[in-house]
Design a protein around this motif. Sequence first.
Motif, mmCIF file in Angstrom:
data_model
loop_
_atom_site.group_PDB
_atom_site.id
_atom_site.type_symbol
_atom_site.label_atom_id
_atom_site.label_comp_id
_atom_site.label_asym_id
_atom_site.label_seq_id
_atom_site.Cartn_x
_atom_site.Cartn_y
_atom_site.Cartn_z
ATOM 1 N N THR A 132 0.750 -1.137 0.108
ATOM 2 C CA THR A 132 0.407 -0.207 -0.257
ATOM 3 C C THR A 132 0.847 1.434 -0.262
ATOM 4 N N PRO B 255 1.486 5.312 0.048
ATOM 5 C CA PRO B 255 0.665 6.773 0.373
ATOM 6 C C PRO B 255 0.827 7.368 -0.974
ATOM 7 N N ASN C 100 0.810 11.417 -2.443
ATOM 8 C CA ASN C 100 0.179 12.931 -2.254
ATOM 9 C C ASN C 100 -0.132 13.805 -3.662
ATOM 10 N N SER D 12 -8.310 7.397 2.064
ATOM 11 C CA SER D 12 -7.513 7.531 2.889
ATOM 12 C C SER D 12 -5.832 7.655 1.993
ATOM 13 N N ASP D 13 -5.576 8.903 0.894
ATOM 14 C CA ASP D 13 -4.922 9.513 -0.463
ATOM 15 C C ASP D 13 -3.406 7.874 -0.589
ATOM 16 N N SER D 14 -4.176 6.545 -0.679
ATOM 17 C CA SER D 14 -2.744 5.304 -1.003
ATOM 18 C C SER D 14 -3.896 5.159 -1.943
ATOM 19 N N GLY E 50 4.441 9.057 -0.738
ATOM 20 C CA GLY E 50 4.501 9.991 0.763
ATOM 21 C C GLY E 50 6.070 8.722 0.794
ATOM 22 N N LEU F 203 8.988 4.914 1.500
ATOM 23 C CA LEU F 203 7.522 4.943 1.719
ATOM 24 C C LEU F 203 7.350 5.345 3.453
ATOM 25 N N GLY G 87 5.746 5.930 6.925
ATOM 26 C CA GLY G 87 5.150 4.686 7.369
ATOM 27 C C GLY G 87 5.042 3.115 7.691
#
Length: 794
Positions: free
Chosen positions: A5, A7, A9, A39-41, A67, A114, A116
């Motif tokens: 997954t 992220p 932006n 979730s911007d993903s 991200g 990435l 997170g």
Amino acid sequence: MTAITLPINGMTCASCVNRVERALTALPGVTTVQVNLASDSAYLELDDPKQLSTVSAALDQAGYQLGSEVRQVSIEGMSCAGCVRRAETALLNVPGVLNAEVNLASQQARIVYLAGMPTDDIFSALKKAGYPGRWVTPVTAGEQDIQVTKLKGERRHVILAAVLSAPLALGMLPALFGYHELMLPPLVQLLLASIVQFYFGARFYRGAWHALRNRTGNMDLLVAIGTSAGWSLSTWHVFSTPAGVMPVLYYEASAVIISFVLLGKYLESRAKRQTLDAIRALTALRPDMARLRSAEGEKLVPLEQINLGDQVLIQPGERIPVDGIIREGGSHVDESMLTGESLPASRQPGDSVSAGAMNQDGMLVVETTAIGHDTMLAKIVRLVESAQASKAPIQRLVDRVSAIFVPIVLLIAALTWGLGSLWFGGEQALLNAIAVLVIACPCALGLATPTAIMVGTGVAARHGILIRDAQALELAHKVDTVVFDKTGTLTQGKPSLAAFAALGPLQAEPALALAAALQRNAEHPLAQALLRYASEHQVDASAATDFRVHAGLGASGLVDGQRIWLGNRRLMTDLKVNLDSSATLTEQHESQGHTLSWLAIEGQPEPVALMAFADTLKPEALDTIKQLRELKIDSWLISGDSQAAAQAVGEQLGISHIEAQVLPEDKARHVQALRAQGHVVAMIGDGINDAPALSAADVGMAMSTGTDVAMHSAGITLMRGDPQLVPAALDISRHTWRKIRQNLFWAFVYNSLGIPLAAVGLLNPMLAGALMALSSVSVVSNALLLKRWKPEGK
């Protein structure tokens, strides 16, 4: 198959989701794409985790970004370019790592991953590859103590290994001339050599084991194989030679080789510490305590207890602990370590100051605007660390060569042993093969580029030139065309009153007093320029009453009961003031690109004064263009200002290539057009409007006196508004590139000559070990000569 997954932006609506999906599904090897706006993903299934770099590039092209975070990792146990390759491969195979650049000289990696993602996977991969790692933290006093202790431990190992090896080597020297009396008994030699081989040489076995486990080769493998062969042959002779006969032993060769390699590593580590002097010097600038002003009075507190908005007192002779704005007091502040400016700067209430600067002669009260990682000093340290850990394009080529170098050396050593047995006999051929393995260690090859880059970026930072990455440093030496923005780069960026002409009936001084009185309450930059001019000519007047601003036109007010007007041509036209009396002067100033204003008295048909405002050149601008011309670099001026203003600046500086009234997006197109013609272009700017052109250039240089956007778009940041830093940045790049070429030349020559000499028996193993250690030290020492570099005129 790897599921991940990501992220993302920049997504704002359903159409963004569609664009991202189209961009990702078009990539080969991507089988599933599910984009979630909430979730911007995006959820992806990839054939290979290494495709993440391709995914990132596709998103960039579509106008979105992954991200990500960038951090430095300190890595232990690397000894040569082969180790670098293996550590990088291990990192790039971690799902979520977008990019990794490992630096042998700094023993660090710059990792883009990435946001997170679980970072434990990074350290697990490094540990599995044989290189334990940890996050790089600011170089504190405690951290420096650890580094010093580690260096002392290396030195102790070198001394003890040398002490145990000396009796073996000294006993062999007389034996070469037929005197065997000083030779130690075989079992004593075995004991001494074994301690050196398996205790002090244990690091080589560990490195060799990790290399074999990962099916690669490195320096440790070559040393371990070579010395083990010598030790094993000697041990066989000890137990197979008949009693009463002195066996032929080579313990001194294996022990001395290990001692020499350890000595080389120690000298290399000590020299590499000097390449980090820039980081240590910068981090040492920040004090640990601050003098806090509170309702209870003044108290000395740890810096960690200071918050934004707090007021901090700095006494003369103290370093400023925070970024902030002076609220009380005045002083001269030495910012040389931050900006490279040699002279202290005067700072008064309202001026900003930076952490790490030295307060010289006055008490200051500073309101905190940035602390910790957000200060300018911390940003400079991060930039220098990032540049020193990044990898130049030439180093990538060296890494590819190094990847196949060790297997080739092993093959040459095997052929030397096999074929040499036909000519020299088995034992001499084995000794030749050992010499090949030892002298071929690619340490110098791995250190040639990164040490030069580390020293080059460090010395540049000391002179106010911050290089963000090694690629910018390498490309800058090729620059043949420099494109300047005008305002704030070659000029002061603020107007000054270039001429004040009385037109009658008043004389110049009374007319100037009227204008100064009217502008006393104005905040416009032109008003401030007029007031500075009046102050310089010792003309003073009280402020006008009934002051009014006429937006886009000028201002008016009452002075001694008279209505006074000051403004541009349009205001004068609205007032029906006849400007014919100033026509000649007007034409003259407009041809020089000056901004004009007129002073008029209500009821009078003609103006009483003409003012010509200009953005004056920086004092260093002329020398900058001259230095670039001496470097055979072409200068261009591309400005959004009027043709007359740009032409006037170009003529004063001797710049023949001038483009005026250029929009920000067109600046980037001009830069791209120059690159398309085969030029290597550096763009110099300081404003938001320069950011596209800075990104479009081969090398972007931003003035730190400008905007953050410009600095983030540039590969090089000039820490003060001095255009002479431009030729200085190009010059340090040329010097650094010269050192890289010298280092690579000698590293390749060393291996190219040393291997065949060792293969035919002209180098014995001990001499090969000494030369191998010497090559690494010489490469680092050659790079350290860059520390003597200074900009022209310093």
